[in-house]
Design an enzyme around this catalytic site. Sequence first.
Site, PDB file in Angstrom:
ATOM      1  CE  LYS A   8      -3.545  -2.763   2.161  1.00  0.00           C
ATOM      2  NZ  LYS A   8      -4.721  -2.850   2.993  1.00  0.00           N
ATOM      3  CG  HIS A  55      -6.932  -3.176  -2.551  1.00  0.00           C
ATOM      4  ND1 HIS A  55      -7.526  -2.443  -1.547  1.00  0.00           N
ATOM      5  CD2 HIS A  55      -6.243  -4.172  -1.954  1.00  0.00           C
ATOM      6  CE1 HIS A  55      -7.196  -2.991  -0.385  1.00  0.00           C
ATOM      7  NE2 HIS A  55      -6.428  -4.035  -0.607  1.00  0.00           N
TER       8      HIS A  55
HETATM    9  P1  PGA Z   1      -4.317  -6.560   5.508  1.00  0.00           P
HETATM   10  O1  PGA Z   1      -4.559  -6.015   4.010  1.00  0.00           O
HETATM   11  O2  PGA Z   1      -3.527  -7.834   5.376  1.00  0.00           O
HETATM   12  O3  PGA Z   1      -3.518  -5.468   6.184  1.00  0.00           O
HETATM   13  O4  PGA Z   1      -5.642  -6.780   6.103  1.00  0.00           O
HETATM   14  C1  PGA Z   1      -4.837  -6.885   2.959  1.00  0.00           C
HETATM   15  C2  PGA Z   1      -5.069  -6.107   1.684  1.00  0.00           C
HETATM   16  O5  PGA Z   1      -5.701  -5.048   1.737  1.00  0.00           O
HETATM   17  O6  PGA Z   1      -4.657  -6.548   0.582  1.00  0.00           O
END
Ligand code: PGA
Length: 247
Positions: free
Chosen positions: A11, A93
């Site tokens: 991210k 996403h």
């Molecule tokens: P997370 O995120 O593992 O922090 O829950 C997963 C994603 O959004 O791909």
Amino acid sequence: MRRKLAAGNWKMNGLMQTLAEVETLHTAHPAPRCDIVVCPPATLMCKMAEICAPMAIEVGAQDCHENEAGAHTGDISAPMIADTGARYVILGHSERRAAYGESDALVCAKTRAVWAAGLTAIVCIGETSKERDAGNTLDIVGRQLAGSVPDGACGSNTVIAYEPVWAIGTGKTPSLAKIAEVHNFIRSRLTNRCAADGDAIRILYGGSMTPRNVEKITAVTNVDGGLVGGASLKAADFGAIVATLGK
Ligand code: PGA
């Protein structure tokens, strides 16, 4: 046999110094028994692809524009991503669907662009808590899958990531029975639509996957790996997930 895939989604996290995490990951897991892809922010993609070239770690992008080039300030295209040496692109996403109003049709157009550049799309689908509470999970997931994936999907050009929106970054996960229900449903939709190719497409689970829960989740039928956010940022955590997926 579908080889398991550990996909890390950084991210909007990571500076140049964070690239050391992939080196640490490689040192701990030089010959992993599952596929690995790390999707850093666009600023790190080029450098990470260079570092990972001799390693069993692929690099991916977190999004791309549906056009090849043109007047789209701030965007990057699939051929540009391919040019860095990256091989995968996360598309649709839930954070992009929510923050930028990305529709299934747009995700479908982006998937076509990714395929045209010779890359593999990781197409994300998943219901919100409201949709789950209303009993609409399979309807939503089925509709997103049909609308976001063009005809021609196969094991080498497409990965599906089932990510319940309410499980992302919350520490909550669905029951194993629920994960099984949704993944089996996605598999049957894929094989109905794409026959043998649909059977080769990997279906990842995403949403608060950690070293603690990965073993149970990936033992579920039709879970072919994970799309991991928070736990992919530290090599030790992501490495533990890689080790479990490679068992
Ligand atoms: P997370 O995120 O593992 O922090 O829950 C997963 C994603 O959004 O791909």
